[in-house]
Write an enzyme that holds these catalytic residues in place. Sequence first.
Site, mmCIF file in Angstrom:
data_model
loop_
_atom_site.group_PDB
_atom_site.id
_atom_site.type_symbol
_atom_site.label_atom_id
_atom_site.label_comp_id
_atom_site.label_asym_id
_atom_site.label_seq_id
_atom_site.Cartn_x
_atom_site.Cartn_y
_atom_site.Cartn_z
ATOM 1 N N ARG A 1 -12.204 41.501 -56.498
ATOM 2 C CA ARG A 1 -10.846 41.036 -56.776
ATOM 3 C C ARG A 1 -9.976 40.857 -55.532
ATOM 4 O O ARG A 1 -9.295 39.841 -55.419
ATOM 5 C CB ARG A 1 -10.153 41.936 -57.811
ATOM 6 N N CYS B 1 -21.082 41.557 -44.365
ATOM 7 C CA CYS B 1 -20.858 40.727 -43.183
ATOM 8 C C CYS B 1 -19.982 39.516 -43.476
ATOM 9 O O CYS B 1 -20.428 38.371 -43.422
ATOM 10 C CB CYS B 1 -22.202 40.301 -42.610
ATOM 11 N N GLU B 2 -18.754 39.767 -43.845
ATOM 12 C CA GLU B 2 -17.750 38.727 -44.082
ATOM 13 C C GLU B 2 -16.400 39.351 -43.763
ATOM 14 O O GLU B 2 -16.126 40.464 -44.211
ATOM 15 C CB GLU B 2 -17.687 38.344 -45.574
ATOM 16 N N TYR C 1 -12.563 43.283 -64.747
ATOM 17 C CA TYR C 1 -13.031 42.308 -63.754
ATOM 18 C C TYR C 1 -13.520 43.009 -62.478
ATOM 19 O O TYR C 1 -13.349 42.514 -61.374
ATOM 20 C CB TYR C 1 -11.927 41.266 -63.468
#
Length: 421
Positions: free
Chosen positions: A314, A346-347, A375
């Site tokens: 989210r 890795c972002e 969610y």
Amino acid sequence: MDHFLYRDGQLFAEDVAVSEIAAAVGTPFYVYSSATLLRHFRLFDEALAGMPHQVCFAMKSLSNQAVLKLLGDAGAGMDVVSGGEYRRARAAGIPGDRIVFSGVGKTVEEMRLALEGGIRQVNVESEPEMEALSAVAVSLGVTVPITVRVNPDVDAKTHAKIATGKSENKFGIPISRAREVYAMAARLPGLRVIGIDVHIGSQLTDLAPFEAAYRKVAELTEILRADGHSIERLDLGGGLGIPYARSNAAPPLPSDYGALIQRTVGHLGCEIEIEPGRLISGNAGLMVSKVIYVKSGEGRDFMILDGAMNDLIRPAMYDAHHDIVPVIEPQVGVEPQPYDIVGPVCESGDTFAKQRMMPPLAAGDLVAFRSAGAYGAVMSSEYNSRPLIPEVLVQGDQFAVIRARPTFDEMIARDTIPEWL
Ligand SMILES: *Cc1c(COP(=O)(O)O)cnc(C)c1O
């Protein structure tokens, strides 16, 4: 309100210490409170008590079998948006006549599944879908109760990715064309028009857009009735928002929402159906994670957790805020410090919060993401080959793993190497 409170300096889920669950199942994990789930369902049920009604939990927000069984036993119906959800609802013991089928792209196979298994009603979202449903019903020799989802062109004033009631959104048919679409429904064999459906978006923190939409639905009810259609049921969708940050103003209560429904459509004598998801499940869940490292960067400190965007997407997907609290209650007088709270994926998008004020924590300490029940687990993935995290349900002083963490071998064994390789 929820059942995650500090007791004697420790965060509890009902009567179970969160740290005890962490020791038993490892981190990260989701934990849900039965009492909170039931309380929220009952608030809606009570809010509509003056009218014939059915509350259908939007199970896309949290679809674990144990949660469906808990809510189903309390009388909840289910709002499903896929054949998979239909199967899950039935597997949890929800009878077909308490299941509503929503969604913009139901396939013929999904329609057949629902019509053979039993369905309360199908909410039709377009003319081609209506024709397909008619053909399926005729081929099975049954008549299926339907509503048409109308798009009232109301601005839900929520995040763009979860607004559904403006004319530019893909959902429903424009309310201006409702009469011709209902006329078509009346002509098609195998369909029985029973009502109108509307759902304008999610995480609405103001009742005004609901009011605008429901007034349009009331007006349309009179028009369609005058055209000779039988409008007995109004499906008013879900979307009531929850407070994600303790500091935010509280959104409207289910009782206010119920009063609004009574005021806008109560005089029509229809059975009322609502499809809340987030308000039932959101504050009923935590995601619990462990600090792996605290790293000093240039001008900022990073708190690196073992939970990541694949476990709770989210913040990355909707810029969502989650309160993040230490599982051991901070001592009075401890100065909070700003941290960027991140996962190991890795972002750069794998960031849960920037410059969040937290008491100083060290490697090994546990933190809990509040309001993670909706969610959360349902949107998780195994990106970076991180196995899906477990789900735990608490009831009083008991807890049980309701979805186990797959082993690495199980995760890898789902792939197959072709024999020619
Ligand atoms: C997602 C959805 C809901 C539930 O929305 P919440 O914001 O979780 O209450 C209800 N109805 C439909 C058709 C939906 O797509």
